[in-house]
Design an enzyme around this catalytic site. Structure first.
Site, PDB file in Angstrom:
ATOM      1  N   HIS A  66      11.265  14.677 -12.597  1.00 59.69           N
ATOM      2  CA  HIS A  66      10.277  15.621 -13.130  1.00 59.69           C
ATOM      3  C   HIS A  66       9.994  15.331 -14.600  1.00 59.69           C
ATOM      4  O   HIS A  66       9.557  16.218 -15.331  1.00 59.69           O
ATOM      5  CB  HIS A  66      10.794  17.065 -12.982  1.00 59.69           C
ATOM      6  CG  HIS A  66      10.996  17.477 -11.562  1.00 59.69           C
ATOM      7  ND1 HIS A  66      12.186  17.963 -11.080  1.00 59.69           N
ATOM      8  CD2 HIS A  66      10.157  17.447 -10.504  1.00 59.69           C
ATOM      9  CE1 HIS A  66      12.071  18.234  -9.786  1.00 59.69           C
ATOM     10  NE2 HIS A  66      10.849  17.922  -9.413  1.00 59.69           N
ATOM     11  N   HIS A  67      10.264  14.084 -15.048  1.00 57.49           N
ATOM     12  CA  HIS A  67      10.005  13.815 -16.473  1.00 57.49           C
ATOM     13  C   HIS A  67       8.522  13.921 -16.758  1.00 57.49           C
ATOM     14  O   HIS A  67       8.110  14.156 -17.903  1.00 57.49           O
ATOM     15  CB  HIS A  67      10.547  12.439 -16.885  1.00 57.49           C
ATOM     16  CG  HIS A  67       9.732  11.291 -16.399  1.00 57.49           C
ATOM     17  ND1 HIS A  67       9.702  10.908 -15.084  1.00 57.49           N
ATOM     18  CD2 HIS A  67       8.889  10.443 -17.039  1.00 57.49           C
ATOM     19  CE1 HIS A  67       8.883   9.862 -14.944  1.00 57.49           C
ATOM     20  NE2 HIS A  67       8.386   9.574 -16.121  1.00 57.49           N
ATOM     21  N   LYS A  72       4.654  12.364  -7.444  1.00 50.61           N
ATOM     22  CA  LYS A  72       3.659  11.677  -6.602  1.00 50.61           C
ATOM     23  C   LYS A  72       4.354  10.696  -5.682  1.00 50.61           C
ATOM     24  O   LYS A  72       5.269   9.982  -6.091  1.00 50.61           O
ATOM     25  CB  LYS A  72       2.713  10.907  -7.539  1.00 50.61           C
ATOM     26  CG  LYS A  72       1.562  10.250  -6.856  1.00 50.61           C
ATOM     27  CD  LYS A  72       0.311  11.093  -6.980  1.00 50.61           C
ATOM     28  CE  LYS A  72      -0.807  10.637  -6.080  1.00 50.61           C
ATOM     29  NZ  LYS A  72      -0.578  10.910  -4.661  1.00 50.61           N
ATOM     30  N   LYS A  96       7.746   2.808 -10.586  1.00 45.22           N
ATOM     31  CA  LYS A  96       6.420   2.205 -10.420  1.00 45.22           C
ATOM     32  C   LYS A  96       5.398   2.927 -11.295  1.00 45.22           C
ATOM     33  O   LYS A  96       4.635   2.293 -12.029  1.00 45.22           O
ATOM     34  CB  LYS A  96       6.047   2.330  -8.936  1.00 45.22           C
ATOM     35  CG  LYS A  96       4.862   1.528  -8.518  1.00 45.22           C
ATOM     36  CD  LYS A  96       4.592   1.657  -7.012  1.00 45.22           C
ATOM     37  CE  LYS A  96       5.606   0.943  -6.156  1.00 45.22           C
ATOM     38  NZ  LYS A  96       5.154   0.721  -4.772  1.00 45.22           N
ATOM     39  N   LYS A 108       8.663  11.192  -2.579  1.00 47.94           N
ATOM     40  CA  LYS A 108       8.354  10.576  -1.284  1.00 47.94           C
ATOM     41  C   LYS A 108       8.636  11.599  -0.202  1.00 47.94           C
ATOM     42  O   LYS A 108       9.508  12.467  -0.376  1.00 47.94           O
ATOM     43  CB  LYS A 108       9.234   9.333  -1.052  1.00 47.94           C
ATOM     44  CG  LYS A 108       8.629   8.342  -0.076  1.00 47.94           C
ATOM     45  CD  LYS A 108       7.608   7.453  -0.762  1.00 47.94           C
ATOM     46  CE  LYS A 108       6.918   6.526   0.203  1.00 47.94           C
ATOM     47  NZ  LYS A 108       6.036   5.592  -0.513  1.00 47.94           N
ATOM     48  N   SER A 364      -4.834   6.241  -6.714  1.00 51.71           N
ATOM     49  CA  SER A 364      -4.574   7.647  -6.363  1.00 51.71           C
ATOM     50  C   SER A 364      -4.645   8.523  -7.615  1.00 51.71           C
ATOM     51  O   SER A 364      -5.122   9.657  -7.569  1.00 51.71           O
ATOM     52  CB  SER A 364      -3.175   7.791  -5.760  1.00 51.71           C
ATOM     53  OG  SER A 364      -3.214   7.520  -4.391  1.00 51.71           O
TER      54      SER A 364
HETATM   55  P1  NAD Z   1      -0.269  -2.546   7.700  1.00 49.66           P
HETATM   56  O1  NAD Z   1       0.396  -1.890   8.832  1.00 49.66           O
HETATM   57  O2  NAD Z   1      -1.732  -2.335   7.474  1.00 49.66           O
HETATM   58  O3  NAD Z   1      -0.062  -4.146   7.773  1.00 49.66           O
HETATM   59  C1  NAD Z   1       1.148  -4.775   8.048  1.00 49.66           C
HETATM   60  C2  NAD Z   1       0.816  -6.027   8.852  1.00 49.66           C
HETATM   61  O4  NAD Z   1       2.001  -6.792   9.007  1.00 49.66           O
HETATM   62  C3  NAD Z   1       0.289  -5.703  10.253  1.00 49.66           C
HETATM   63  O5  NAD Z   1      -0.914  -6.413  10.478  1.00 49.66           O
HETATM   64  C4  NAD Z   1       1.418  -6.189  11.162  1.00 49.66           C
HETATM   65  O6  NAD Z   1       0.956  -6.668  12.413  1.00 49.66           O
HETATM   66  C5  NAD Z   1       2.012  -7.313  10.325  1.00 49.66           C
HETATM   67  N1  NAD Z   1       3.367  -7.667  10.744  1.00 49.66           N
HETATM   68  C6  NAD Z   1       4.292  -6.870  11.345  1.00 49.66           C
HETATM   69  N2  NAD Z   1       5.388  -7.588  11.609  1.00 49.66           N
HETATM   70  C7  NAD Z   1       5.179  -8.840  11.172  1.00 49.66           C
HETATM   71  C8  NAD Z   1       5.952 -10.032  11.192  1.00 49.66           C
HETATM   72  N3  NAD Z   1       7.168 -10.053  11.691  1.00 49.66           N
HETATM   73  N4  NAD Z   1       5.409 -11.148  10.667  1.00 49.66           N
HETATM   74  C9  NAD Z   1       4.170 -11.140  10.166  1.00 49.66           C
HETATM   75  N5  NAD Z   1       3.383 -10.030  10.122  1.00 49.66           N
HETATM   76  C10 NAD Z   1       3.876  -8.899  10.624  1.00 49.66           C
HETATM   77  O7  NAD Z   1       0.571  -2.112   6.408  1.00 49.66           O
HETATM   78  P2  NAD Z   1       0.137  -2.250   4.882  1.00 49.66           P
HETATM   79  O8  NAD Z   1      -0.419  -0.948   4.424  1.00 49.66           O
HETATM   80  O9  NAD Z   1      -0.654  -3.502   4.680  1.00 49.66           O
HETATM   81  O10 NAD Z   1       1.579  -2.378   4.197  1.00 49.66           O
HETATM   82  C11 NAD Z   1       2.273  -3.620   4.163  1.00 49.66           C
HETATM   83  C12 NAD Z   1       3.404  -3.524   3.156  1.00 49.66           C
HETATM   84  O11 NAD Z   1       2.877  -3.168   1.877  1.00 49.66           O
HETATM   85  C13 NAD Z   1       4.465  -2.460   3.468  1.00 49.66           C
HETATM   86  O12 NAD Z   1       5.712  -2.941   2.998  1.00 49.66           O
HETATM   87  C14 NAD Z   1       4.029  -1.277   2.629  1.00 49.66           C
HETATM   88  O13 NAD Z   1       5.122  -0.392   2.322  1.00 49.66           O
HETATM   89  C15 NAD Z   1       3.537  -2.006   1.393  1.00 49.66           C
HETATM   90  N6  NAD Z   1       2.626  -1.195   0.574  1.00 49.66           N
HETATM   91  C16 NAD Z   1       1.455  -0.748   1.079  1.00 49.66           C
HETATM   92  C17 NAD Z   1       0.599  -0.014   0.259  1.00 49.66           C
HETATM   93  C18 NAD Z   1      -0.750   0.447   0.752  1.00 49.66           C
HETATM   94  O14 NAD Z   1      -1.522   0.994  -0.075  1.00 49.66           O
HETATM   95  N7  NAD Z   1      -1.110   0.243   1.996  1.00 49.66           N
HETATM   96  C19 NAD Z   1       0.975   0.303  -1.068  1.00 49.66           C
HETATM   97  C20 NAD Z   1       2.195  -0.171  -1.554  1.00 49.66           C
HETATM   98  C21 NAD Z   1       3.004  -0.927  -0.722  1.00 49.66           C
END
Ligand code: NAD
Length: 473
Positions: A66-67, A72, A96, A108, A364
């Site tokens: 809560h700093h 978020k 982050k 979260k 965001s």
């Molecule tokens: P998403 O579900 O849209 O995409 C993930 C993709 O990875 C899918 O197309 C899936 O089929 C593929 N995948 C699954 N297993 C796999 C494997 N073994 N080998 C290769 N590809 C594989 O998810 P996203 O939103 O793109 O998120 C991806 C990562 O980014 C996650 O770790 C998420 O926490 C991180 N992230 C996402 C956001 C965001 O805004 N979406 C923000 C910060 C971090």
């Protein structure tokens, strides 16, 4: 904490924190306050399914710090949700946000369900009930705690959260700032969908433009011609690959869960995406070779590897075989601590997830500001800028006797829209954060890697905030 958690994600975050804390001057009391979770809310509530069955669900909201308020962080719908994971992800959000100067504490949330096993009607009931539980304990609100999408949730769930909150807070003028990642028609902001991938592109481009880092790695400066392999063609991976291709990089490898492909002349990301949509597989893309196994792509000959799918994909087993000189962590936690150590020894540059994928939370923040100001970005100044640009271009044409035509004229006349301003703010944020972290790293040679430098950056910012609040006289 759940008893069936074999490995503590939260503890591993604490270890990275401790590794970095020795490069700061904060006393132990402040360090303890920064790294612990301030509030953990575990809840259980029943839901009657469409078939009449009643199920009791386990859910969480963790406010790590809560700093700065509001807190978020996203909400996850996944069977892997447990208290340890939610606490770890909330802590990462604090660090982050601090690094990218987004004035929020980290949080979260999560519900332990497999969303694919529930109907849209049931998911709506679950989301609304979860929101009501948050409201009861004052764990949501534009000034207290602002959720966002994460695994298994998206614009649809954010709209349900908004509607539930508004219904229970009639007349609250800033109510739409209670959640971000909303549809644009419900107060969302343009540019949110591609924000994380674009942020990854801005961050890694800045790294590629730093002569000192590129000289160390024996790579030429700049993005043009860099050979890149991306794992995951989802939201983050697809946009990251697309922006790199548009900037002149060569996307030489793309991996999905069903397989991976390579072409050293470069793959067309959009065409691969459409091919996968049409054939339900990335394999057999015209002109490309298939890898025997999807994970083989991680070890291909390339300059930069961008894991954008899952956690722990690069580990003690395969890290030594990774040939890329730069690994950009677009996914959350794609490297295990063992892989980190192997890369350190090999001299591979790991650009850490903690700030590299901060584009989502940055945009965001812009959405929340838009909700509080009740006006779309660019609405006030767009027409003024266009009129001014017309005037300048007319003067230039008159003075030079030459006419500016076509796309160039259109570009010069254009006044900034919401999407232009959001992207400009995102670029400024990512470039600024990259420079700040690299500067900390280069000024203190004992800092072993960029991840530790990122933690040092975060700890100093949160520590300063606590100290200035006067909590620790
Ligand atoms: P998403 O579900 O849209 O995409 C993930 C993709 O990875 C899918 O197309 C899936 O089929 C593929 N995948 C699954 N297993 C796999 C494997 N073994 N080998 C290769 N590809 C594989 O998810 P996203 O939103 O793109 O998120 C991806 C990562 O980014 C996650 O770790 C998420 O926490 C991180 N992230 C996402 C956001 C965001 O805004 N979406 C923000 C910060 C971090």
């Amino acid at each position: 904490m759940s008893s069936n958690v074999p490995y503590s994600f939260f503890k591993s975050i604490e270890r990275s924190f401790d590794k970095a804390a020795i490069f700061t001057n904060w006393d132990n009391g402040i360090l303890q306050q920064i790294k612990q979770c301030n509030s953990v809310y575990q809840m259980r509530f029943p839901i009657k399914r469409e078939n009449g069955e009643i199920v009791t669900l386990e859910a969480y909201r963790v406010q790590h710090s809560h700093h700065k308020t509001p807190c978020k962080g996203g909400i996850r719908f996944s069977m892997a949700v447990n208290q340890d994971e939610v606490m770890a992800l909330a802590a990462l959000m604090t660090y982050k946000c601090a690094i990218v100067n987004v004035p929020f504490g980290g949080a979260k949330g999560g519900i332990k369900i497999n969303p694919r096993e529930y109907t849209p009607y049931e998911l709506e009931k679950i989301t609304r009930r979860y929101t009501a539980e948050l409201i009861k304990k004052n764990f949501i609100g534009p000034g207290t705690d602002v959720p966002a999408p994460d695994y298994g949730t998206g614009e649809r769930e954010m709209a349900w959260i908004l509607d539930t909150y508004v219904a229970m807070h009639p007349g609250e003028i800033d109510a739409s700032g209670c959640v971000t990642g909303k549809p644009v028609s419900q107060g969302g902001v343009r540019g949110r969908i591609e924000a994380t991938g674009l942020g990854v592109f801005y961050g890694l481009s800045e790294i590629c433009n730093m002569p000192s880092l590129m000289n160390n790695l024996g790579l030429p400066v700049g993005v043009k011609g860099k050979r890149i392999c991306v794992q995951g063609l989802g939201n983050v991976g697809y946009h990251t690959a697309l922006f790199f291709q548009q900037a002149g990089a060569l996307i030489v490898g793309l991996a999905e869960y069903e397989g991976a492909i390579r072409n050293y002349d470069g793959l067309d990301v959009e065409k691969v995406f459409l091919h996968r949509k049409k054939t339900a597989s990335i394999l057999d893309f015209p002109g490309a070779e298939n890898f025997a196994k999807s994970a083989d792509a991680l070890e291909m000959d390339c300059d930069m590897l961008i894991p954008a799918a899952l956690e722990n994909v690069i580990n003690a087993e395969n890290a030594a075989r990774v040939k890329a000189k730069i690994v950009g962590e677009a996914a959350n936690g794609p490297l295990t601590p063992e892989a980190d150590e192997i890369f350190n020894l090999k001299g591979t540059l790991v650009v850490p997830d903690m700030y590299l994928n901060a584009g989502g939370v940055t945009v965001s923040y812009f959405e929340w500001l838009k909700n509080l100001s009740h006006v779309r970005y660019g609405r006030l100044e767009k027409r003024f800028s266009e009129n001014m640009n017309h005037h300048i271009v007319n003067q230039m044409e008159e003075l030079t006797g030459k006419t500016i035509n076509g796309a160039e004229k259109e570009f010069l006349l254009h006044g900034a829209d919401e999407i232009d301003l959001v992207r400009s703010g995102l670029e400024e944020t990512m470039v600024g954060a990259t420079r700040e972290i690299v500067d900390i790293w280069q000024r203190t040679p004992a800092i072993p890697d960029m991840r530790t430098a990122a933690y040092v950056c975060a700890i100093n910012k949160v520590g300063t905030s606590y100290a200035e609040l006067g909590i620790f006289p």
